[in-house]
Motif scaffolding. Structure first.
Motif, PDB file in Angstrom:
ATOM      1  N   HIS A  53       3.676   2.565 -18.357  1.00 31.82           N
ATOM      2  CA  HIS A  53       3.087   3.709 -19.067  1.00 31.82           C
ATOM      3  C   HIS A  53       3.246   4.949 -18.198  1.00 31.82           C
ATOM      4  O   HIS A  53       2.811   4.983 -17.040  1.00 31.82           O
ATOM      5  CB  HIS A  53       1.609   3.444 -19.367  1.00 31.82           C
ATOM      6  CG  HIS A  53       1.411   2.389 -20.406  1.00 31.82           C
ATOM      7  ND1 HIS A  53       0.927   2.657 -21.674  1.00 31.82           N
ATOM      8  CD2 HIS A  53       1.659   1.055 -20.385  1.00 31.82           C
ATOM      9  CE1 HIS A  53       0.888   1.545 -22.380  1.00 31.82           C
ATOM     10  NE2 HIS A  53       1.312   0.555 -21.615  1.00 31.82           N
ATOM     11  N   LEU A  54       3.879   5.959 -18.740  1.00 32.45           N
ATOM     12  CA  LEU A  54       4.193   7.168 -17.983  1.00 32.45           C
ATOM     13  C   LEU A  54       2.997   8.116 -17.977  1.00 32.45           C
ATOM     14  O   LEU A  54       2.299   8.264 -18.985  1.00 32.45           O
ATOM     15  CB  LEU A  54       5.405   7.861 -18.596  1.00 32.45           C
ATOM     16  CG  LEU A  54       6.636   6.964 -18.787  1.00 32.45           C
ATOM     17  CD1 LEU A  54       7.783   7.752 -19.376  1.00 32.45           C
ATOM     18  CD2 LEU A  54       7.057   6.346 -17.461  1.00 32.45           C
ATOM     19  N   PRO A  55       2.767   8.794 -16.853  1.00 32.29           N
ATOM     20  CA  PRO A  55       1.636   9.731 -16.768  1.00 32.29           C
ATOM     21  C   PRO A  55       1.803  10.901 -17.735  1.00 32.29           C
ATOM     22  O   PRO A  55       2.925  11.325 -18.044  1.00 32.29           O
ATOM     23  CB  PRO A  55       1.690  10.218 -15.314  1.00 32.29           C
ATOM     24  CG  PRO A  55       2.511   9.214 -14.588  1.00 32.29           C
ATOM     25  CD  PRO A  55       3.500   8.687 -15.578  1.00 32.29           C
ATOM     26  N   GLU A  56       0.692  11.422 -18.199  1.00 31.86           N
ATOM     27  CA  GLU A  56       0.719  12.557 -19.128  1.00 31.86           C
ATOM     28  C   GLU A  56       0.680  13.897 -18.417  1.00 31.86           C
ATOM     29  O   GLU A  56       0.873  14.934 -19.028  1.00 31.86           O
ATOM     30  CB  GLU A  56      -0.461  12.467 -20.107  1.00 31.86           C
ATOM     31  CG  GLU A  56      -0.232  11.508 -21.253  1.00 31.86           C
ATOM     32  CD  GLU A  56       0.984  11.871 -22.094  1.00 31.86           C
ATOM     33  OE1 GLU A  56       1.195  13.069 -22.374  1.00 31.86           O
ATOM     34  OE2 GLU A  56       1.738  10.951 -22.466  1.00 31.86           O
ATOM     35  N   GLY A  57       0.401  13.895 -17.110  1.00 31.74           N
ATOM     36  CA  GLY A  57       0.286  15.148 -16.377  1.00 31.74           C
ATOM     37  C   GLY A  57       1.612  15.870 -16.249  1.00 31.74           C
ATOM     38  O   GLY A  57       2.685  15.331 -16.549  1.00 31.74           O
ATOM     39  N   PRO A  58       1.590  17.125 -15.795  1.00 35.45           N
ATOM     40  CA  PRO A  58       2.833  17.902 -15.642  1.00 35.45           C
ATOM     41  C   PRO A  58       3.731  17.337 -14.550  1.00 35.45           C
ATOM     42  O   PRO A  58       3.267  16.636 -13.649  1.00 35.45           O
ATOM     43  CB  PRO A  58       2.327  19.302 -15.297  1.00 35.45           C
ATOM     44  CG  PRO A  58       0.972  19.090 -14.689  1.00 35.45           C
ATOM     45  CD  PRO A  58       0.396  17.901 -15.397  1.00 35.45           C
ATOM     46  N   ALA A  70       0.860  -1.185   0.000  1.00 31.52           N
ATOM     47  CA  ALA A  70       0.000   0.000   0.000  1.00 31.52           C
ATOM     48  C   ALA A  70       0.889   1.225   0.000  1.00 31.52           C
ATOM     49  O   ALA A  70       1.939   1.234   0.649  1.00 31.52           O
ATOM     50  CB  ALA A  70      -0.917   0.006   1.228  1.00 31.52           C
ATOM     51  N   GLN A  71       0.473   2.280  -0.726  1.00 27.18           N
ATOM     52  CA  GLN A  71       1.284   3.491  -0.802  1.00 27.18           C
ATOM     53  C   GLN A  71       0.407   4.696  -1.102  1.00 27.18           C
ATOM     54  O   GLN A  71      -0.677   4.554  -1.696  1.00 27.18           O
ATOM     55  CB  GLN A  71       2.365   3.348  -1.865  1.00 27.18           C
ATOM     56  CG  GLN A  71       1.869   3.080  -3.276  1.00 27.18           C
ATOM     57  CD  GLN A  71       3.028   2.881  -4.235  1.00 27.18           C
ATOM     58  OE1 GLN A  71       3.791   3.800  -4.482  1.00 27.18           O
ATOM     59  NE2 GLN A  71       3.161   1.665  -4.759  1.00 27.18           N
ATOM     60  N   PRO A  72       0.857   5.904  -0.700  1.00 24.15           N
ATOM     61  CA  PRO A  72       0.073   7.128  -0.918  1.00 24.15           C
ATOM     62  C   PRO A  72       0.340   7.777  -2.271  1.00 24.15           C
ATOM     63  O   PRO A  72       0.094   8.968  -2.437  1.00 24.15           O
ATOM     64  CB  PRO A  72       0.540   8.024   0.223  1.00 24.15           C
ATOM     65  CG  PRO A  72       1.964   7.627   0.435  1.00 24.15           C
ATOM     66  CD  PRO A  72       2.038   6.158   0.151  1.00 24.15           C
ATOM     67  N   PHE A  73       0.863   7.019  -3.236  1.00 25.44           N
ATOM     68  CA  PHE A  73       1.186   7.551  -4.561  1.00 25.44           C
ATOM     69  C   PHE A  73       0.470   6.737  -5.630  1.00 25.44           C
ATOM     70  O   PHE A  73       0.323   5.518  -5.500  1.00 25.44           O
ATOM     71  CB  PHE A  73       2.700   7.483  -4.816  1.00 25.44           C
ATOM     72  CG  PHE A  73       3.546   7.911  -3.659  1.00 25.44           C
ATOM     73  CD1 PHE A  73       3.459   9.202  -3.157  1.00 25.44           C
ATOM     74  CD2 PHE A  73       4.434   7.026  -3.065  1.00 25.44           C
ATOM     75  CE1 PHE A  73       4.241   9.600  -2.079  1.00 25.44           C
ATOM     76  CE2 PHE A  73       5.222   7.410  -1.997  1.00 25.44           C
ATOM     77  CZ  PHE A  73       5.119   8.699  -1.498  1.00 25.44           C
ATOM     78  N   SER A  74       0.058   7.398  -6.695  1.00 23.25           N
ATOM     79  CA  SER A  74      -0.611   6.690  -7.792  1.00 23.25           C
ATOM     80  C   SER A  74      -0.351   7.424  -9.100  1.00 23.25           C
ATOM     81  O   SER A  74      -0.033   8.621  -9.116  1.00 23.25           O
ATOM     82  CB  SER A  74      -2.116   6.579  -7.534  1.00 23.25           C
ATOM     83  OG  SER A  74      -2.703   7.864  -7.399  1.00 23.25           O
ATOM     84  N   GLY A  75      -0.495   6.695 -10.193  1.00 22.95           N
ATOM     85  CA  GLY A  75      -0.333   7.296 -11.511  1.00 22.95           C
ATOM     86  C   GLY A  75       0.397   6.420 -12.505  1.00 22.95           C
ATOM     87  O   GLY A  75       0.345   6.661 -13.708  1.00 22.95           O
TER      88      GLY A  75
END
Length: 373
Positions: free
Chosen positions: A349-354, A335-340
């Protein structure tokens, strides 16, 4: 870019698959340090570093927190106007070593800068249109049957390179595990496209390493990682010259100075780069440039870490051309507090956000201290 505030947090991430080797002992949870950098323009950049990996950098979580809160952050905020490209130099002027602590600040600054610009960090680094990164899998010390099972699971996920822990005495124990992995590759439809690597984590003397790697030659290894003690550059060179396998330096290759020394001595065929060893993104990208100028291959990797730390390494990999990437560790976190991040067919697959593109659940973090300008 002007910094308005820096916050330091901790987070304990339980591992769904605990691991261990000679250097680390048994690791059941990741003791993470998380840094948030807020800018005067309203952007917020994040970073995550391991606090319980002293076998890699010599730093514990207590030492990382002390370096951040007692020294690095207060001194950095004496002049809150920063240029991301020069943060490493400013931190080096404050204290030597402490590369994990420096990486924690520098990565968050880089993330904040990219978020201010509204672009993914990998594109700011030169990653262009790279949207996915292939990775290799890793196997811990385990019995041959478990090694075969895990190998088949990796192959089912689309992963085509399997790195196996080595260094058990007698060497027949490693051979039994490698035979099981090779047999699993032979029986799987994708096995013909796959390859095996080994990582000894400094387990051998030079003579032991030479005997072991010669015994492993029938597996046609993709590479053999850190076969001898980190301090033994001469031994590393001896192994490289006496075997046919590509010898990769990991623990021995921490900083740009280490890299230049290894290249000059012809002590290794390739290198394993990690942000926590390099001291941040700018330093790691500099090491990549040195290796590429020397015409030598390199890996981009990490220890087991959460998605936030993994995304920073992925940004570097996207802007370079590594032999392979060891960026699978976040999958073992329960479990972790990070997602994306998502993975499909052996590629993340890399996130598209900034910025790093990772969503952080700030409420799940434990605040240590907040610094405001």
């Amino acid at each position: 870019m002007r910094i308005a505030a820096i916050s330091v947090y901790t987070a304990d991430l339980p591992l769904a698959q605990p691991f261990g080797h000679d250097s680390s002992g048994l690791i059941e949870r990741l003791e993470e340090v998380v840094v948030k950098v807020e800018t005067a323009d309203g952007a917020a950049g994040w970073s995550e570093v391991r606090g319980n990996a002293p076998y890699v950098t010599g730093e514990t979580r207590a030492r990382v927190l002390a370096a951040l809160t007692d020294l690095l952050i207060p001194r950095l905020l004496e002049d809150p106007d920063v240029r991301p490209a020069s943060v490493c130099r400013r931190l080096d002027a404050i204290v030597s070593g402490n590369t994990t602590s420096k990486a924690a600040i520098e990565i968050a600054v880089q993330d904040a800068a990219a978020r201010e610009m509204g672009v993914p960090l990998r594109r700011m680094l030169g990653g262009g249109g790279v949207d996915t990164i292939g990775i290799h899998g890793t196997l811990p010390f385990c019995d041959p049957a478990e090694a075969a099972r895990r190998t088949l699971d990796y192959l089912d996920k689309g992963i085509r390179t399997i790195k196996v822990r080595a260094g058990l005495a007698p060497v027949d124990r490693d051979l039994a595990r490698l035979d099981a992995v090779a047999e699993a590759l032979h029986t799987h439809p994708a096995g013909i496209q796959s390859r095996i690597a080994v990582d000894a984590n400094q387990a051998w003397t030079p003579k032991e390493a030479i005997r072991a790697l010669r015994a492993f030659e029938r597996f046609d290894l993709a590479w053999a990682e850190q076969p001898v003690a980190a301090g033994d550059a001469a031994g590393l060179k001896e192994v490289r010259e006496a075997t046919t396998t590509l010898v990769v330096a990991d623990e021995r290759c921490a900083t740009p100075r280490d890299l230049l020394s290894l290249i000059a001595a012809r002590a290794a065929d390739g290198f394993h780069f990690k942000l926590c060893k390099a001291g941040g993104i700018a330093r790691l990208m500099g090491m990549i440039a040195i290796a590429e100028a020397a015409g030598l291959p390199y890996l981009v990797g990490q220890m087991d870490e959460g998605q936030l730390a993994t995304a920073a390494a992925l940004a570097c990999a996207a802007a370079s051309a590594p032999l392979s990437c060891e960026l699978w560790g976040y999958q073992r976190v329960g479990a972790q507090p990070f997602s994306g991040l998502t993975m499909q067919e052996g590629r993340i697959h890399l996130p598209e956000g900034p910025g790093l593109g990772i969503t952080v659940d700030e409420a799940a973090l434990s605040l240590v201290r907040r610094f405001e300008v």
